[in-house]
Design an enzyme around this catalytic site. Sequence first.
Site, PDB file in Angstrom:
ATOM      1  N   VAL A   1       0.859  -1.180   0.000  1.00 22.31           N
ATOM      2  CA  VAL A   1       0.000   0.000   0.000  1.00 22.31           C
ATOM      3  C   VAL A   1       0.896   1.230   0.000  1.00 22.31           C
ATOM      4  O   VAL A   1       1.769   1.379   0.866  1.00 22.31           O
ATOM      5  CB  VAL A   1      -0.924   0.010   1.244  1.00 22.31           C
ATOM      6  CG1 VAL A   1      -1.789   1.259   1.262  1.00 22.31           C
ATOM      7  CG2 VAL A   1      -1.772  -1.256   1.301  1.00 22.31           C
TER       8      VAL A   1
ATOM      9  N   PHE B   1      -3.317   6.756   7.794  1.00 19.11           N
ATOM     10  CA  PHE B   1      -3.077   5.344   8.093  1.00 19.11           C
ATOM     11  C   PHE B   1      -4.262   4.675   8.777  1.00 19.11           C
ATOM     12  O   PHE B   1      -4.678   3.587   8.380  1.00 19.11           O
ATOM     13  CB  PHE B   1      -1.811   5.216   8.945  1.00 19.11           C
ATOM     14  CG  PHE B   1      -1.322   3.815   9.124  1.00 19.11           C
ATOM     15  CD1 PHE B   1      -0.763   3.109   8.075  1.00 19.11           C
ATOM     16  CD2 PHE B   1      -1.394   3.195  10.368  1.00 19.11           C
ATOM     17  CE1 PHE B   1      -0.290   1.816   8.242  1.00 19.11           C
ATOM     18  CE2 PHE B   1      -0.921   1.904  10.546  1.00 19.11           C
ATOM     19  CZ  PHE B   1      -0.369   1.214   9.484  1.00 19.11           C
TER      20      PHE B   1
ATOM     21  N   SER C   1       2.890  -4.344   3.313  1.00 18.94           N
ATOM     22  CA  SER C   1       3.785  -3.216   3.551  1.00 18.94           C
ATOM     23  C   SER C   1       2.974  -1.966   3.263  1.00 18.94           C
ATOM     24  O   SER C   1       2.126  -1.962   2.370  1.00 18.94           O
ATOM     25  CB  SER C   1       4.988  -3.253   2.600  1.00 18.94           C
ATOM     26  OG  SER C   1       5.710  -4.434   2.766  1.00 18.94           O
ATOM     27  N   CYS C   2       3.215  -0.909   4.018  1.00 17.84           N
ATOM     28  CA  CYS C   2       2.540   0.368   3.780  1.00 17.84           C
ATOM     29  C   CYS C   2       3.588   1.457   3.885  1.00 17.84           C
ATOM     30  O   CYS C   2       4.266   1.564   4.918  1.00 17.84           O
ATOM     31  CB  CYS C   2       1.416   0.585   4.787  1.00 17.84           C
ATOM     32  SG  CYS C   2       0.503   2.129   4.514  1.00 17.84           S
ATOM     33  N   VAL C   3       3.731   2.232   2.829  1.00 17.56           N
ATOM     34  CA  VAL C   3       4.738   3.292   2.817  1.00 17.56           C
ATOM     35  C   VAL C   3       4.142   4.599   2.330  1.00 17.56           C
ATOM     36  O   VAL C   3       3.226   4.616   1.506  1.00 17.56           O
ATOM     37  CB  VAL C   3       5.946   2.912   1.934  1.00 17.56           C
ATOM     38  CG1 VAL C   3       6.686   1.719   2.503  1.00 17.56           C
ATOM     39  CG2 VAL C   3       5.524   2.627   0.515  1.00 17.56           C
TER      40      VAL C   3
END
Length: 129
Positions: free
Chosen positions: A76, A84, A107-109
Site C-alpha cells: 500500500v 493510516f 507493507s505500507c509506505v
Amino acid sequence: MPQVIHTENAPQAIGPYVQAVDLCDLVLTSGQIPVNPQTGEIPTDIRLQTRQSLENVKAIIEQAGLNVADIVKTTVFVKDLNDFSIVNAEYEAFFKENEHSSFPARSCVEVARLPKDVGIEIEAIAVRR
C-alpha cells in the site's frame, strides 16, 4: 510462460505496463489507483479511494480465476501517512467482507506523489492453492 491478465472491470494501464501477470501459481497485480473503471472518476475521500483501489485489485484477481482469499501480500502506497488509521479501517472491512480467513502480509509506505495525484495505490500478490 507469463500470461497477461486484463479486465474491463479495473482501470486500464496508464503507462507501458499491464494490469497483472499470471505466473501459473502466482498472480502479480500492478498498483491500482482509485479510478472507477466505468466512469473514470476518482473519489476525493481517502476511505473511498482505499475501497476503490481494493475493488480494482479484486476485479483483476477474479479475472485470473482467483478470489480475495487467495491474496497473500499487498503493498500500500499512501500520499499521507496521517491517513493510516482510515486506510486500515477500510482495508480491514474489505478483507472481512470478502471472507479472507486471515489478513495478507502487507507493507505500507508514504510516498511523495502518486499517478493522477491520488491518495493511495495498492498492489497485490495472489497464490493458486
